[in-house]
Motif scaffolding. Structure first.
Motif, short mmCIF file in Angstrom:
data_model
loop_
_atom_site.label_atom_id
_atom_site.label_comp_id
_atom_site.label_asym_id
_atom_site.label_seq_id
_atom_site.Cartn_x
_atom_site.Cartn_y
_atom_site.Cartn_z
N ASN A 152 2.67 8.79 14.61
CA ASN A 152 1.32 8.25 14.41
C ASN A 152 1.33 6.82 13.87
O ASN A 152 0.30 6.30 13.48
CB ASN A 152 0.52 9.17 13.49
CG ASN A 152 0.28 10.51 14.14
OD1 ASN A 152 0.08 10.60 15.35
ND2 ASN A 152 0.33 11.58 13.35
N GLU A 153 2.52 6.22 13.82
CA GLU A 153 2.69 4.82 13.42
C GLU A 153 1.99 4.51 12.09
O GLU A 153 1.20 3.57 11.98
CB GLU A 153 2.21 3.89 14.52
CG GLU A 153 2.97 4.09 15.82
CD GLU A 153 2.49 3.17 16.93
OE1 GLU A 153 1.60 2.34 16.71
OE2 GLU A 153 3.05 3.30 18.04
N LEU A 154 2.32 5.28 11.07
CA LEU A 154 1.67 5.13 9.77
C LEU A 154 2.40 4.17 8.83
O LEU A 154 1.89 3.85 7.76
CB LEU A 154 1.52 6.50 9.10
CG LEU A 154 0.70 7.52 9.90
CD1 LEU A 154 0.66 8.85 9.16
CD2 LEU A 154 -0.69 7.01 10.17
N LEU A 155 3.60 3.72 9.23
CA LEU A 155 4.35 2.78 8.41
C LEU A 155 4.19 1.37 8.93
O LEU A 155 4.23 1.14 10.14
CB LEU A 155 5.84 3.12 8.46
CG LEU A 155 6.44 3.98 7.36
CD1 LEU A 155 7.95 4.07 7.53
CD2 LEU A 155 6.09 3.53 5.98
N ILE B 186 -3.42 2.76 -3.41
CA ILE B 186 -2.64 4.00 -3.53
C ILE B 186 -3.52 5.16 -3.07
O ILE B 186 -4.63 5.33 -3.55
CB ILE B 186 -2.19 4.24 -4.98
CG1 ILE B 186 -1.40 3.04 -5.50
CG2 ILE B 186 -1.37 5.53 -5.08
CD1 ILE B 186 -1.21 3.04 -7.00
N THR B 187 -2.97 5.96 -2.16
CA THR B 187 -3.65 7.16 -1.70
C THR B 187 -2.76 8.34 -2.03
O THR B 187 -1.59 8.37 -1.65
CB THR B 187 -3.91 7.12 -0.17
OG1 THR B 187 -4.68 5.94 0.12
CG2 THR B 187 -4.66 8.35 0.29
N ALA B 188 -3.30 9.32 -2.74
CA ALA B 188 -2.56 10.52 -3.13
C ALA B 188 -3.15 11.72 -2.40
O ALA B 188 -4.36 11.96 -2.48
CB ALA B 188 -2.63 10.72 -4.64
N GLN C 237 -4.43 4.75 8.92
CA GLN C 237 -4.11 3.59 8.10
C GLN C 237 -2.59 3.46 8.01
O GLN C 237 -1.88 4.46 7.94
CB GLN C 237 -4.69 3.78 6.69
CG GLN C 237 -4.38 2.63 5.76
CD GLN C 237 -4.91 2.90 4.35
OE1 GLN C 237 -5.66 3.85 4.11
NE2 GLN C 237 -4.51 2.07 3.40
N LYS C 238 -2.10 2.23 8.00
CA LYS C 238 -0.66 1.99 7.83
C LYS C 238 -0.37 1.74 6.36
O LYS C 238 -1.19 1.17 5.64
CB LYS C 238 -0.22 0.78 8.66
CG LYS C 238 -0.21 1.06 10.14
CD LYS C 238 0.37 -0.12 10.90
CE LYS C 238 0.27 0.13 12.37
NZ LYS C 238 1.55 0.37 12.99
N PHE C 239 0.82 2.15 5.94
CA PHE C 239 1.23 2.00 4.56
C PHE C 239 2.58 1.30 4.50
O PHE C 239 3.40 1.42 5.40
CB PHE C 239 1.34 3.37 3.88
CG PHE C 239 0.03 4.10 3.81
CD1 PHE C 239 -0.84 3.92 2.74
CD2 PHE C 239 -0.35 4.96 4.82
CE1 PHE C 239 -2.04 4.59 2.68
CE2 PHE C 239 -1.56 5.65 4.77
CZ PHE C 239 -2.41 5.45 3.69
N THR C 240 2.83 0.61 3.39
CA THR C 240 4.12 -0.04 3.17
C THR C 240 5.16 1.00 2.75
O THR C 240 6.29 1.00 3.23
CB THR C 240 4.02 -1.12 2.07
OG1 THR C 240 2.86 -1.92 2.28
CG2 THR C 240 5.25 -2.00 2.06
N ILE C 241 4.76 1.88 1.84
CA ILE C 241 5.64 2.94 1.36
C ILE C 241 4.91 4.27 1.47
O ILE C 241 3.76 4.40 1.02
CB ILE C 241 6.07 2.71 -0.11
CG1 ILE C 241 6.90 1.44 -0.22
CG2 ILE C 241 6.87 3.91 -0.63
CD1 ILE C 241 7.27 1.06 -1.65
N SER D 157 0.87 -1.18 0.00
CA SER D 157 0.00 0.00 0.00
C SER D 157 0.91 1.23 0.00
O SER D 157 1.98 1.23 0.62
CB SER D 157 -0.91 0.00 1.23
OG SER D 157 -0.14 -0.04 2.41
N VAL D 158 0.49 2.26 -0.73
CA VAL D 158 1.32 3.44 -0.94
C VAL D 158 0.56 4.70 -0.57
O VAL D 158 -0.61 4.86 -0.92
CB VAL D 158 1.78 3.52 -2.42
CG1 VAL D 158 2.50 4.83 -2.69
CG2 VAL D 158 2.66 2.33 -2.77
N LEU D 159 1.26 5.61 0.11
CA LEU D 159 0.75 6.94 0.39
C LEU D 159 1.67 7.93 -0.32
O LEU D 159 2.87 7.95 -0.07
CB LEU D 159 0.73 7.20 1.90
CG LEU D 159 0.32 8.61 2.35
CD1 LEU D 159 -1.11 8.94 1.90
CD2 LEU D 159 0.44 8.73 3.88
N ASP D 160 1.11 8.72 -1.22
CA ASP D 160 1.85 9.70 -2.00
C ASP D 160 1.48 11.08 -1.47
O ASP D 160 0.39 11.58 -1.71
CB ASP D 160 1.48 9.54 -3.48
CG ASP D 160 2.27 10.44 -4.42
OD1 ASP D 160 3.16 11.19 -3.96
OD2 ASP D 160 1.98 10.39 -5.63
#
Length: 178
Positions: A137-140, A69-71, A109-113, A46-49
């Motif tokens: 916030n422990e997002l990774l 993917i969240t942008a 939400q947690k993200f991989t990248i 999962s990716v956060l941009d």
């Protein structure tokens, strides 16, 4: 800008000139994805941009099979462009119009990248808020990676969770992990 690899390899995307953006260069983007390709299976992450701008990085992940993917960008024109482009290509990109720092404060939400490409002229204090909020916030995810793109004139090596940096021309990527 063009998509380097994957399902949409070679496709050119032209953003409106009025958008306040500085897309990651093709050379830097290709180098970054070569590094990531050796660490991750793109269809399993999962990716956060953050500071998504034109969506350049999000499109590259989507082309390589990433489904989550969240942008995030605060500019309505950027969000509108990403929505239009991802719809045209049938890419699974969720957009959020928000100030990045406010988003990071309330995200759950947690993200991989997590990839962040803030304006290069930001003061170091603004850059330092990104890893601070991500880790606070422990997002990774446990094996996740935060990547911050910045100018080679900005040094982030003193920040907590800093791992290393890679330089490509005037671009630099700083990597952070748990």
């Amino acid at each position: 800008m063009r998509i380097i690899s994957g399902q949409y390899k070679g496709r050119r995307i032209t953003a409106p000139k009025k958008l306040p953006v500085r897309p990651t260069t093709d050379m830097a983007k290709e180098s970054l994805f070569n590094i990531l390709n050796n660490q991750f299976y793109f269809d399993d992450i999962s990716v956060l941009d953050l500071f998504a701008g034109t969506g350049n990085i999000s499109y590259e992940f989507a082309s390589r099979g990433t489904e989550q993917i969240t942008a995030v960008d605060e500019n309505y024109g950027c969000i509108k462009f990403i929505n239009s482009t991802s719809e045209d290509f049938e890419m699974p990109i969720t957009t959020i119009k928000s100030d990045v720092y406010k988003y990071l404060e309330r995200a759950n939400q947690k993200f991989t990248i997590i990839f962040a490409d803030p304006p290069y002229d930001f003061p170091v204090e603004e850059f330092s808020k990104i890893p601070q909020l991500v880790f606070q916030n422990e997002l990774l995810e446990d094996e996740g990676l935060l990547i911050v793109e910045h100018s080679k004139h900005t040094n982030l090596s003193h920040l907590e969770h800093y791992s290393h940096s890679k330089s490509y021309g005037g671009n630099m990527f700083s990597f952070f992990n748990k």
